[in-house]
Design a protein around this motif. Structure first.
Motif, PDB file in Angstrom:
ATOM      1  N   CYS A 174      39.170  19.991  46.778  1.00  0.00           N
ATOM      2  CA  CYS A 174      40.105  18.928  46.397  1.00  0.00           C
ATOM      3  C   CYS A 174      40.526  19.088  44.936  1.00  0.00           C
ATOM      4  O   CYS A 174      40.506  18.150  44.127  1.00  0.00           O
ATOM      5  N   GLN A 175      40.880  20.320  44.619  1.00  0.00           N
ATOM      6  CA  GLN A 175      41.406  20.671  43.305  1.00  0.00           C
ATOM      7  C   GLN A 175      42.517  21.699  43.494  1.00  0.00           C
ATOM      8  O   GLN A 175      42.659  22.303  44.569  1.00  0.00           O
ATOM      9  N   TYR A 176      43.271  21.896  42.433  1.00  0.00           N
ATOM     10  CA  TYR A 176      44.253  22.969  42.401  1.00  0.00           C
ATOM     11  C   TYR A 176      43.624  24.217  41.798  1.00  0.00           C
ATOM     12  O   TYR A 176      42.755  24.128  40.929  1.00  0.00           O
ATOM     13  N   TYR A 177      44.096  25.403  42.256  1.00  0.00           N
ATOM     14  CA  TYR A 177      43.729  26.643  41.573  1.00  0.00           C
ATOM     15  C   TYR A 177      44.998  27.353  41.119  1.00  0.00           C
ATOM     16  O   TYR A 177      46.072  27.207  41.716  1.00  0.00           O
ATOM     17  N   LEU A 178      44.859  28.124  40.052  1.00  0.00           N
ATOM     18  CA  LEU A 178      45.993  28.805  39.423  1.00  0.00           C
ATOM     19  C   LEU A 178      46.282  30.129  40.116  1.00  0.00           C
ATOM     20  O   LEU A 178      45.362  30.886  40.443  1.00  0.00           O
ATOM     21  N   HIS A 179      47.565  30.417  40.335  1.00  0.00           N
ATOM     22  CA  HIS A 179      47.987  31.737  40.828  1.00  0.00           C
ATOM     23  C   HIS A 179      49.328  32.067  40.176  1.00  0.00           C
ATOM     24  O   HIS A 179      50.329  31.410  40.402  1.00  0.00           O
ATOM     25  N   ASN A 180      49.346  33.081  39.348  1.00  0.00           N
ATOM     26  CA  ASN A 180      50.589  33.487  38.695  1.00  0.00           C
ATOM     27  C   ASN A 180      51.515  34.252  39.624  1.00  0.00           C
ATOM     28  O   ASN A 180      52.690  34.460  39.291  1.00  0.00           O
ATOM     29  N   PHE A 181      50.986  34.662  40.765  1.00  0.00           N
ATOM     30  CA  PHE A 181      51.797  35.415  41.720  1.00  0.00           C
ATOM     31  C   PHE A 181      51.750  34.683  43.065  1.00  0.00           C
ATOM     32  O   PHE A 181      52.093  33.510  43.112  1.00  0.00           O
ATOM     33  N   LEU A 182      51.333  35.313  44.142  1.00  0.00           N
ATOM     34  CA  LEU A 182      51.256  34.631  45.433  1.00  0.00           C
ATOM     35  C   LEU A 182      50.120  33.607  45.433  1.00  0.00           C
ATOM     36  O   LEU A 182      49.131  33.754  44.706  1.00  0.00           O
ATOM     37  N   ALA A 183      50.238  32.613  46.293  1.00  0.00           N
ATOM     38  CA  ALA A 183      49.153  31.639  46.435  1.00  0.00           C
ATOM     39  C   ALA A 183      47.877  32.309  46.923  1.00  0.00           C
ATOM     40  O   ALA A 183      46.776  31.795  46.695  1.00  0.00           O
ATOM     41  N   SER A 184      48.008  33.458  47.569  1.00  0.00           N
ATOM     42  CA  SER A 184      46.837  34.198  48.037  1.00  0.00           C
ATOM     43  C   SER A 184      46.287  35.146  46.974  1.00  0.00           C
ATOM     44  O   SER A 184      45.434  35.980  47.267  1.00  0.00           O
ATOM     45  N   GLN A 185      46.748  34.986  45.712  1.00  0.00           N
ATOM     46  CA  GLN A 185      46.265  35.789  44.590  1.00  0.00           C
ATOM     47  C   GLN A 185      45.750  34.869  43.480  1.00  0.00           C
ATOM     48  O   GLN A 185      46.365  34.738  42.423  1.00  0.00           O
ATOM     49  N   PRO A 186      44.615  34.213  43.690  1.00  0.00           N
ATOM     50  CA  PRO A 186      44.090  33.288  42.680  1.00  0.00           C
ATOM     51  C   PRO A 186      43.701  34.006  41.392  1.00  0.00           C
ATOM     52  O   PRO A 186      43.152  35.106  41.413  1.00  0.00           O
ATOM     53  N   ASP A 187      43.984  33.360  40.269  1.00  0.00           N
ATOM     54  CA  ASP A 187      43.693  33.937  38.958  1.00  0.00           C
ATOM     55  C   ASP A 187      42.218  33.799  38.605  1.00  0.00           C
ATOM     56  O   ASP A 187      41.634  32.716  38.736  1.00  0.00           O
ATOM     57  N   LEU A 188      41.641  34.890  38.109  1.00  0.00           N
ATOM     58  CA  LEU A 188      40.279  34.849  37.595  1.00  0.00           C
ATOM     59  C   LEU A 188      40.238  34.093  36.270  1.00  0.00           C
ATOM     60  O   LEU A 188      41.214  34.100  35.498  1.00  0.00           O
ATOM     61  N   ASN A 189      39.105  33.471  36.004  1.00  0.00           N
ATOM     62  CA  ASN A 189      38.919  32.706  34.772  1.00  0.00           C
ATOM     63  C   ASN A 189      38.212  33.577  33.739  1.00  0.00           C
ATOM     64  O   ASN A 189      36.985  33.634  33.680  1.00  0.00           O
ATOM     65  N   PHE A 190      38.983  34.249  32.893  1.00  0.00           N
ATOM     66  CA  PHE A 190      38.412  35.156  31.904  1.00  0.00           C
ATOM     67  C   PHE A 190      37.709  34.424  30.761  1.00  0.00           C
ATOM     68  O   PHE A 190      37.043  35.060  29.950  1.00  0.00           O
ATOM     69  N   HIS A 191      37.842  33.112  30.700  1.00  0.00           N
ATOM     70  CA  HIS A 191      37.063  32.369  29.716  1.00  0.00           C
ATOM     71  C   HIS A 191      35.584  32.379  30.075  1.00  0.00           C
ATOM     72  O   HIS A 191      34.737  32.056  29.228  1.00  0.00           O
ATOM     73  N   ASN A 192      35.268  32.740  31.292  1.00  0.00           N
ATOM     74  CA  ASN A 192      33.885  32.828  31.754  1.00  0.00           C
ATOM     75  C   ASN A 192      33.357  34.240  31.490  1.00  0.00           C
ATOM     76  O   ASN A 192      33.863  35.210  32.069  1.00  0.00           O
ATOM     77  N   PRO A 193      32.349  34.410  30.646  1.00  0.00           N
ATOM     78  CA  PRO A 193      31.837  35.762  30.344  1.00  0.00           C
ATOM     79  C   PRO A 193      31.344  36.508  31.580  1.00  0.00           C
ATOM     80  O   PRO A 193      31.399  37.739  31.617  1.00  0.00           O
ATOM     81  N   ASP A 194      30.875  35.781  32.581  1.00  0.00           N
ATOM     82  CA  ASP A 194      30.405  36.441  33.801  1.00  0.00           C
ATOM     83  C   ASP A 194      31.549  37.152  34.519  1.00  0.00           C
ATOM     84  O   ASP A 194      31.349  38.209  35.139  1.00  0.00           O
ATOM     85  N   VAL A 195      32.732  36.570  34.456  1.00  0.00           N
ATOM     86  CA  VAL A 195      33.910  37.214  35.062  1.00  0.00           C
ATOM     87  C   VAL A 195      34.229  38.502  34.316  1.00  0.00           C
ATOM     88  O   VAL A 195      34.491  39.549  34.925  1.00  0.00           O
ATOM     89  N   GLN A 196      34.210  38.446  33.009  1.00  0.00           N
ATOM     90  CA  GLN A 196      34.458  39.651  32.222  1.00  0.00           C
ATOM     91  C   GLN A 196      33.455  40.741  32.575  1.00  0.00           C
ATOM     92  O   GLN A 196      33.830  41.909  32.767  1.00  0.00           O
ATOM     93  N   ASP A 197      32.188  40.371  32.668  1.00  0.00           N
ATOM     94  CA  ASP A 197      31.151  41.347  33.007  1.00  0.00           C
ATOM     95  C   ASP A 197      31.424  41.968  34.376  1.00  0.00           C
ATOM     96  O   ASP A 197      31.263  43.181  34.564  1.00  0.00           O
ATOM     97  N   ALA A 198      31.839  41.148  35.318  1.00  0.00           N
ATOM     98  CA  ALA A 198      32.045  41.629  36.687  1.00  0.00           C
ATOM     99  C   ALA A 198      33.195  42.623  36.767  1.00  0.00           C
ATOM    100  O   ALA A 198      33.093  43.663  37.436  1.00  0.00           O
ATOM    101  N   VAL A 199      34.306  42.329  36.099  1.00  0.00           N
ATOM    102  CA  VAL A 199      35.437  43.257  36.182  1.00  0.00           C
ATOM    103  C   VAL A 199      35.160  44.529  35.391  1.00  0.00           C
ATOM    104  O   VAL A 199      35.636  45.616  35.760  1.00  0.00           O
ATOM    105  N   LEU A 200      34.382  44.428  34.321  1.00  0.00           N
ATOM    106  CA  LEU A 200      34.011  45.637  33.584  1.00  0.00           C
ATOM    107  C   LEU A 200      33.087  46.514  34.427  1.00  0.00           C
ATOM    108  O   LEU A 200      33.170  47.753  34.358  1.00  0.00           O
ATOM    109  N   GLU A 201      32.244  45.906  35.228  1.00  0.00           N
ATOM    110  CA  GLU A 201      31.402  46.689  36.129  1.00  0.00           C
ATOM    111  C   GLU A 201      32.240  47.382  37.189  1.00  0.00           C
ATOM    112  O   GLU A 201      31.932  48.506  37.601  1.00  0.00           O
ATOM    113  N   ALA A 202      33.300  46.733  37.658  1.00  0.00           N
ATOM    114  CA  ALA A 202      34.205  47.376  38.610  1.00  0.00           C
ATOM    115  C   ALA A 202      34.879  48.587  37.969  1.00  0.00           C
ATOM    116  O   ALA A 202      35.018  49.649  38.595  1.00  0.00           O
TER     117      ALA A 202
END
Length: 554
Positions: A174-202
């Motif tokens: 019951c919230q909105y999520y951000l998508h700069n492109f398609l609604a099926s492409q939700p934006d990651l929250n880079f303010h979260n250090p765990d997200v940064q760590d995860a994409v760097l591992e990828a």
């Protein structure tokens, strides 16, 4: 693949000719895998298809290939909606197929850059499935979630590039999520250090396999304004480069939904990772930015963040010699220690042969435009089919695949016209791309310009492109030298490339009509660049229409 295989692949890359700055002035050939070569008859290009054409690519005289996404994906945006960063989508093959392609490319002296799409994921990614499941799970803050306004409307006025609000309602949280492109492409929250760590591992996953770097999709979209402030309207008379004018996204000044200062810190983390892999590089896509020169300078500051970046300035409809000069000089004057990348075509825009060359003779315009983009200071990217002089295909509405085009039809037809299959032969409707039904139709006019026909014709666009790029390899000034423009008549471009006492004069006539260019105090000695017939007579250059001249000065 075994650990030993991974080490072998990395070793081949590290031992290739050239130093860690190989990317400066290298020519990168972009491959859109869906449309390059199909190896199994399903109508969709794949990694084995790329491997089968590596001799062709190496024969062009390019230095590296850039592969558009091949990761696991539901393909709502054809791979730019990733559901698993560490695997190959079955339609493109397997990890073993990728490893084989990488080894074969390195054997031929080709570096391999892959797309890294980390500003957003697919809504089918395991991260998002967990994040949307509740407000208090371990990944609850991995995406950009926000409460509605009291009246139920989205939290602010941000818009999606693909049309409509940049917010999608989720009935579980019951919230909105951000998508700069398609609604099926939700934006990651880079303010979260765990997200940064995860994409760097990828990223590390692919670097360990031996890739030579990344093209960073929408590199300025990683962070958003923490306070979710509204964007103001675009000032009267201003335009937003790289966005269709019928798209309401072009009506805003995008102060808060992208290009945030926090991005600099993340890019430094990414650069630290890349520097741990000698020779690994990065090229960022700076999309629809309000201050592209300032952003490029900050993102590519030498040794600190990414290695190079490109914008949409030369991917626009503007084509005059004055516009090109202003664009290049503006970047040179503002980029500081950074390094630009330039392209005239890619998978997102109308092909340059149509966008700039419509009405001109393609056998003359196409080699000229390729010579121009590979003579500028920076790292040039050329897009599959540019070396054939392919024009934009006209894909009928009932054949469209691109959701962007379907949304904004008919004024904007989307990106399918530049993504149609590569024509290898001209003998049937499939043009040697597949034995099945191609995912997009092959344009009839493309079957008249296939590789099979042009390869045997020394006057063809393909032959002239290959000859020029091989010649360019022996001109250090064209790869890493400084650039300085000289005044010249309308629709001509004249500039000097200077390196360690060597000066190369480059002159281009973008018009159909012949041009005479005066060079007071300068008598260049012709370098006899293959495919171009411009001549020097003392201090005067004579160029036929759509012709060029290269000469040594001093």
């Amino acid at each position: 693949m075994s650990v030993l295989d991974a080490i072998d692949s990395r070793t081949v890359s590290a031992d290739m000719p050239g130093d860690q700055d190989w990317w400066r002035g290298a020519v990168i050939y972009q491959i859109y895998p869906r449309s390059f070569q199909d190896s199994n008859g399903d109508g969709i290009g794949d990694l084995k298809g790329v491997t089968s054409r590596l001799d062709y690519i190496a024969g062009l005289g390019v230095d590296a290939i850039w592969l558009s996404p091949f990761f696991t994906s539901p393909m709502a945006d054809f791979g730019y909606d990733v559901s698993d960063y560490e695997d190959v989508d079955p339609m493109f093959g397997t990890l073993a197929d990728f490893d084989e392609m990488l080894r074969e490319a390195h054997t031929r002296g080709l570096r391999v850059i892959i797309d890294l799409v980390i500003s957003h994921t697919s809504d089918q990614h395991a991260w998002f499935r967990q994040s949307r499941s509740s407000r208090d799970n371990q990944k609850a803050d991995w995406y950009v979630w926000a409460e509605p306004n009291p009246d139920g409307t989205p939290p602010n006025n941000w818009l999606s590039i693909f049309g409509g609000p940049a917010w999608e309602w989720d009935s579980v949280r019951c919230q909105y999520y951000l998508h700069n492109f398609l609604a099926s492409q939700p934006d990651l929250n880079f303010h979260n250090p765990d997200v940064q760590d995860a994409v760097l591992e990828a990223a590390r996953f692919w670097l360990d396999r031996g890739v030579d770097g990344f093209r960073l999709d929408t590199v300025n979209f990683y962070f958003h304004d923490r306070h979710l402030r509204d964007n103001p309207p675009l000032p009267a008379g201003a335009t937003l480069t790289g966005v269709e004018t019928s798209n309401p996204y072009a009506f805003q000044l995008h102060l808060h939904d992208k290009t945030q200062p926090e991005n600099l810190g993340f890019l430094e983390r990414l650069r630290e990772l890349l520097d741990a892999y000698p020779g690994a590089t990065s090229v960022g896509e700076i999309g629809a930015d309000r201050a592209v020169i300032k952003t490029t300078a900050a993102y590519t500051e030498a040794g600190k963040r990414i290695h190079m970046a490109y914008s949409f300035d030369l991917l626009s409809t503007a084509r005059s010699a004055a516009y090109i000069r202003d664009t290049i000089e503006g970047m040179e004057n503002g980029i500081g220690s950074g390094w630009p990348s330039w392209a005239l075509s890619n998978h997102d825009v109308v092909r340059v042969a149509t966008r700039w060359g419509e009405g001109l003779q393609q056998d003359r315009f196409a080699p000229l435009s390729l010579a121009l983009v590979t003579s500028l200071r920076g790292t040039p990217c050329i897009y599959q089919g540019e070396e054939l002089g392919l024009t934009e295909a006209d894909v009928p509405f009932d054949k469209l695949q691109d959701p962007y085009g379907i949304r904004f039809w008919p004024r904007f037809k989307g990106r399918d016209g530049c993504r149609t299959p590569m024509p290898w032969t001209g003998d049937d409707a499939r043009a040697g791309f597949t034995t099945g039904d191609p995912w997009l139709p092959v344009a009839p006019e493309h079957r008249e310009r296939p590789v099979s026909t042009q390869a045997g014709d020394p006057a063809s666009v393909l032959a002239r492109t290959g000859a020029f790029l091989k010649w360019r390899k022996d001109q250090p000034a064209l790869k890493t030298g400084a650039i300085r423009f000289l005044d010249s008549p309308a629709e001509t471009l004249v500039f000097l490339r200077e390196l360690e006492g060597e000066t190369v004069l480059c002159a281009f006539n973008l018009a159909d009509e012949a041009a005479t260019i005066r060079l007071p105090g300068m008598t260049p000695l012709s370098l006899e660049a293959p495919g171009f017939t411009g001549q020097s007579a003392g201090e005067t250059l004579h160029l036929n229409g759509l012709d060029a001249y290269f000469g040594r000065v001093g």
